[in-house]
Design a protein around this motif. Structure first.
Motif, PDB file in Angstrom:
ATOM      1  N   GLY A  71       0.799  -1.210   0.000  1.00  0.00           N
ATOM      2  CA  GLY A  71       0.000   0.000   0.000  1.00  0.00           C
ATOM      3  C   GLY A  71       0.831   1.259   0.000  1.00  0.00           C
ATOM      4  N   TRP A  72       0.117   2.371   0.116  1.00  0.00           N
ATOM      5  CA  TRP A  72       0.745   3.683   0.127  1.00  0.00           C
ATOM      6  C   TRP A  72       0.179   4.533   1.258  1.00  0.00           C
ATOM      7  CZ3 TRP A  72       4.661   4.977  -3.238  1.00  0.00           C
ATOM      8  CH2 TRP A  72       4.861   4.120  -4.321  1.00  0.00           C
ATOM      9  N   PHE A  73       1.055   5.279   1.866  1.00  0.00           N
ATOM     10  CA  PHE A  73       0.701   6.288   2.863  1.00  0.00           C
ATOM     11  C   PHE A  73       1.347   7.601   2.437  1.00  0.00           C
ATOM     12  CE2 PHE A  73      -1.081   3.931   6.550  1.00  0.00           C
ATOM     13  CZ  PHE A  73      -0.921   2.642   6.063  1.00  0.00           C
ATOM     14  N   ARG A  74       0.943   8.670   3.087  1.00  0.00           N
ATOM     15  CA  ARG A  74       1.580   9.955   2.834  1.00  0.00           C
ATOM     16  C   ARG A  74       1.603  10.783   4.108  1.00  0.00           C
ATOM     17  NH1 ARG A  74      -3.018  12.810  -1.077  1.00  0.00           N
ATOM     18  NH2 ARG A  74      -4.585  13.179   0.564  1.00  0.00           N
ATOM     19  N   GLN A  75       2.556  11.699   4.143  1.00  0.00           N
ATOM     20  CA  GLN A  75       2.680  12.586   5.296  1.00  0.00           C
ATOM     21  C   GLN A  75       2.995  13.984   4.815  1.00  0.00           C
ATOM     22  OE1 GLN A  75       5.492  11.324   8.291  1.00  0.00           O
ATOM     23  NE2 GLN A  75       4.456  12.553   9.849  1.00  0.00           N
ATOM     24  N   ALA A  76       2.088  14.895   5.088  1.00  0.00           N
ATOM     25  CA  ALA A  76       2.279  16.296   4.752  1.00  0.00           C
ATOM     26  C   ALA A  76       2.991  17.003   5.900  1.00  0.00           C
ATOM     27  CB  ALA A  76       0.930  16.947   4.475  1.00  0.00           C
ATOM     28  N   PRO A  77       3.637  18.125   5.640  1.00  0.00           N
ATOM     29  CA  PRO A  77       4.340  18.852   6.704  1.00  0.00           C
ATOM     30  C   PRO A  77       3.405  19.200   7.854  1.00  0.00           C
ATOM     31  CG  PRO A  77       4.946  19.722   4.564  1.00  0.00           C
ATOM     32  CD  PRO A  77       3.832  18.752   4.324  1.00  0.00           C
ATOM     33  N   GLY A  78       3.832  18.853   9.061  1.00  0.00           N
ATOM     34  CA  GLY A  78       3.058  19.191  10.243  1.00  0.00           C
ATOM     35  C   GLY A  78       1.860  18.307  10.495  1.00  0.00           C
ATOM     36  N   GLU A 120       0.099  14.127  10.572  1.00  0.00           N
ATOM     37  CA  GLU A 120       0.407  12.721  10.792  1.00  0.00           C
ATOM     38  C   GLU A 120       0.379  11.964   9.468  1.00  0.00           C
ATOM     39  OE1 GLU A 120      -1.348  12.205  15.333  1.00  0.00           O
ATOM     40  OE2 GLU A 120      -2.177  11.052  13.679  1.00  0.00           O
ATOM     41  N   ARG A 121       1.088  10.854   9.463  1.00  0.00           N
ATOM     42  CA  ARG A 121       1.060  10.006   8.280  1.00  0.00           C
ATOM     43  C   ARG A 121      -0.353   9.457   8.099  1.00  0.00           C
ATOM     44  NH1 ARG A 121       5.863   5.704   7.530  1.00  0.00           N
ATOM     45  NH2 ARG A 121       6.924   7.670   8.002  1.00  0.00           N
ATOM     46  N   GLU A 122      -0.830   9.473   6.850  1.00  0.00           N
ATOM     47  CA  GLU A 122      -2.189   9.004   6.601  1.00  0.00           C
ATOM     48  C   GLU A 122      -2.216   7.953   5.503  1.00  0.00           C
ATOM     49  OE1 GLU A 122      -4.766  12.138   5.266  1.00  0.00           O
ATOM     50  OE2 GLU A 122      -3.637  12.472   3.418  1.00  0.00           O
ATOM     51  N   PHE A 123      -3.217   7.118   5.589  1.00  0.00           N
ATOM     52  CA  PHE A 123      -3.423   6.039   4.626  1.00  0.00           C
ATOM     53  C   PHE A 123      -3.881   6.604   3.295  1.00  0.00           C
ATOM     54  CE2 PHE A 123      -4.776   2.009   3.067  1.00  0.00           C
ATOM     55  CZ  PHE A 123      -6.038   2.179   2.508  1.00  0.00           C
ATOM     56  N   VAL A 124      -3.334   6.055   2.208  1.00  0.00           N
ATOM     57  CA  VAL A 124      -3.756   6.441   0.860  1.00  0.00           C
ATOM     58  C   VAL A 124      -4.508   5.290   0.200  1.00  0.00           C
ATOM     59  CG1 VAL A 124      -2.978   7.079  -1.452  1.00  0.00           C
ATOM     60  CG2 VAL A 124      -1.871   8.083   0.562  1.00  0.00           C
ATOM     61  N   GLY A 125      -3.903   4.112   0.192  1.00  0.00           N
ATOM     62  CA  GLY A 125      -4.552   2.972  -0.434  1.00  0.00           C
ATOM     63  C   GLY A 125      -3.772   1.702  -0.164  1.00  0.00           C
ATOM     64  N   ASP A 172      -7.184  -9.897  -3.761  1.00  0.00           N
ATOM     65  CA  ASP A 172      -6.940  -9.144  -4.995  1.00  0.00           C
ATOM     66  C   ASP A 172      -7.924  -7.979  -5.127  1.00  0.00           C
ATOM     67  OD1 ASP A 172      -6.749  -9.823  -8.584  1.00  0.00           O
ATOM     68  OD2 ASP A 172      -5.630  -8.435  -7.309  1.00  0.00           O
ATOM     69  N   VAL A 173      -8.016  -7.210  -4.075  1.00  0.00           N
ATOM     70  CA  VAL A 173      -8.870  -6.018  -4.079  1.00  0.00           C
ATOM     71  C   VAL A 173      -8.048  -4.842  -3.575  1.00  0.00           C
ATOM     72  CG1 VAL A 173     -11.012  -7.290  -3.747  1.00  0.00           C
ATOM     73  CG2 VAL A 173      -9.728  -6.474  -1.754  1.00  0.00           C
ATOM     74  N   THR A 174      -8.497  -3.660  -3.908  1.00  0.00           N
ATOM     75  CA  THR A 174      -7.843  -2.445  -3.432  1.00  0.00           C
ATOM     76  C   THR A 174      -8.834  -1.572  -2.674  1.00  0.00           C
ATOM     77  OG1 THR A 174      -8.249  -1.454  -5.610  1.00  0.00           O
ATOM     78  CG2 THR A 174      -6.039  -2.324  -5.194  1.00  0.00           C
ATOM     79  N   TYR A 175      -8.343  -0.865  -1.690  1.00  0.00           N
ATOM     80  CA  TYR A 175      -9.118   0.087  -0.921  1.00  0.00           C
ATOM     81  C   TYR A 175      -8.377   1.415  -0.926  1.00  0.00           C
ATOM     82  CZ  TYR A 175     -11.457  -4.078   0.875  1.00  0.00           C
ATOM     83  OH  TYR A 175     -12.146  -5.258   0.977  1.00  0.00           O
ATOM     84  N   TYR A 176      -9.141   2.493  -0.928  1.00  0.00           N
ATOM     85  CA  TYR A 176      -8.552   3.827  -0.976  1.00  0.00           C
ATOM     86  C   TYR A 176      -9.162   4.737   0.079  1.00  0.00           C
ATOM     87  CZ  TYR A 176      -7.065   2.225  -5.593  1.00  0.00           C
ATOM     88  OH  TYR A 176      -6.503   1.515  -6.639  1.00  0.00           O
ATOM     89  N   ALA A 177      -8.367   5.718   0.479  1.00  0.00           N
ATOM     90  CA  ALA A 177      -8.902   6.772   1.321  1.00  0.00           C
ATOM     91  C   ALA A 177      -9.915   7.589   0.522  1.00  0.00           C
ATOM     92  CB  ALA A 177      -7.771   7.678   1.816  1.00  0.00           C
ATOM     93  N   ASP A 178     -10.911   8.097   1.211  1.00  0.00           N
ATOM     94  CA  ASP A 178     -11.941   8.890   0.525  1.00  0.00           C
ATOM     95  C   ASP A 178     -11.342  10.088  -0.204  1.00  0.00           C
ATOM     96  OD1 ASP A 178     -14.522   8.433   3.063  1.00  0.00           O
ATOM     97  OD2 ASP A 178     -13.914   7.184   1.371  1.00  0.00           O
ATOM     98  N   SER A 179     -10.280  10.644   0.348  1.00  0.00           N
ATOM     99  CA  SER A 179      -9.690  11.852  -0.224  1.00  0.00           C
ATOM    100  C   SER A 179      -9.053  11.613  -1.598  1.00  0.00           C
ATOM    101  CB  SER A 179      -8.646  12.427   0.731  1.00  0.00           C
ATOM    102  OG  SER A 179      -7.632  11.464   0.991  1.00  0.00           O
ATOM    103  N   VAL A 180      -8.754  10.356  -1.923  1.00  0.00           N
ATOM    104  CA  VAL A 180      -8.100  10.072  -3.198  1.00  0.00           C
ATOM    105  C   VAL A 180      -8.928   9.161  -4.092  1.00  0.00           C
ATOM    106  CG1 VAL A 180      -5.860  10.310  -2.060  1.00  0.00           C
ATOM    107  CG2 VAL A 180      -6.804   8.025  -2.449  1.00  0.00           C
ATOM    108  N   LYS A 181     -10.028   8.664  -3.590  1.00  0.00           N
ATOM    109  CA  LYS A 181     -10.849   7.725  -4.342  1.00  0.00           C
ATOM    110  C   LYS A 181     -11.317   8.363  -5.653  1.00  0.00           C
ATOM    111  CE  LYS A 181     -13.166   5.294  -1.537  1.00  0.00           C
ATOM    112  NZ  LYS A 181     -14.181   4.853  -0.565  1.00  0.00           N
ATOM    113  N   GLY A 182     -11.155   7.634  -6.724  1.00  0.00           N
ATOM    114  CA  GLY A 182     -11.530   8.151  -8.035  1.00  0.00           C
ATOM    115  C   GLY A 182     -10.426   8.922  -8.730  1.00  0.00           C
ATOM    116  N   ARG A 183      -9.371   9.259  -8.017  1.00  0.00           N
ATOM    117  CA  ARG A 183      -8.247   9.992  -8.614  1.00  0.00           C
ATOM    118  C   ARG A 183      -6.966   9.159  -8.614  1.00  0.00           C
ATOM    119  NH1 ARG A 183      -6.267  14.420  -6.226  1.00  0.00           N
ATOM    120  NH2 ARG A 183      -6.861  13.770  -4.124  1.00  0.00           N
ATOM    121  N   PHE A 184      -6.784   8.328  -7.596  1.00  0.00           N
ATOM    122  CA  PHE A 184      -5.571   7.518  -7.463  1.00  0.00           C
ATOM    123  C   PHE A 184      -5.909   6.051  -7.719  1.00  0.00           C
ATOM    124  CE2 PHE A 184      -3.087  10.352  -4.222  1.00  0.00           C
ATOM    125  CZ  PHE A 184      -3.299  11.452  -5.037  1.00  0.00           C
ATOM    126  N   THR A 185      -4.943   5.342  -8.304  1.00  0.00           N
ATOM    127  CA  THR A 185      -5.131   3.920  -8.584  1.00  0.00           C
ATOM    128  C   THR A 185      -3.855   3.160  -8.261  1.00  0.00           C
ATOM    129  OG1 THR A 185      -6.666   4.409 -10.393  1.00  0.00           O
ATOM    130  CG2 THR A 185      -5.718   2.197 -10.323  1.00  0.00           C
TER     131      THR A 185
END
Length: 121
Positions: A35-42, A44-49, A56-69
């Motif tokens: 999977g992938w996580f991300r951390q912006a300055p200041g 906490e690290r957050e889940f991306v997908g 064989d399934v994928t799950y995404y954070a709501d903030s990236v759903k439909g934009r990230f694959t």
């Protein structure tokens, strides 16, 4: 333990696209979650997908759903994060993650070193 190496970060304008790569080694591919996580300055690290190997399934954070694959190339032992319609709020260090377990959240065991993604407005 799996070793991970990310690449593909950089600077992109808002609305643009970018693809991150994560090369895995140390265990047979397709036998663990990735999977992938991300951390912006200041922040906490957050889940991306995450790709759940056993189903064989994928799950995404709501903030990236439909934009990230998330996709993978089994021959190259590589997982990708394709990002479209990028926004300035997507700016962060992106981390590849592997192994661990997934319940209602993903708890990785292995981490990459991170790659910077900067989205300009």
């Amino acid at each position: 333990q799996v070793q991970l190496a990310e690449s593909g970060g950089g600077l992109v304008q808002a609305g643009g696209s970018l693809r991150l790569s994560c090369a895995a080694s140390g265990r047979p591919f397709n036998t663990y979650h990735m999977g992938w996580f991300r951390q912006a300055p200041g922040k906490e690290r957050e889940f991306v997908g995450v790709w759940i190997w056993s189903r064989d399934v994928t799950y995404y954070a709501d903030s990236v759903k439909g934009r990230f694959t998330i996709s993978r190339d089994n021959a190259q032992n590589t997982v990708y994060l394709q990002m479209h319609r990028l926004k300035p709020e997507d700016t962060a260090v992106y981390y590849c993650a592997a192994e661990g377990y997934y319940t209602d959240r993903y708890y990785p065991k292995s981490w990459g070193q991170g790659t910077q993604v900067t989205v300009s407005s």
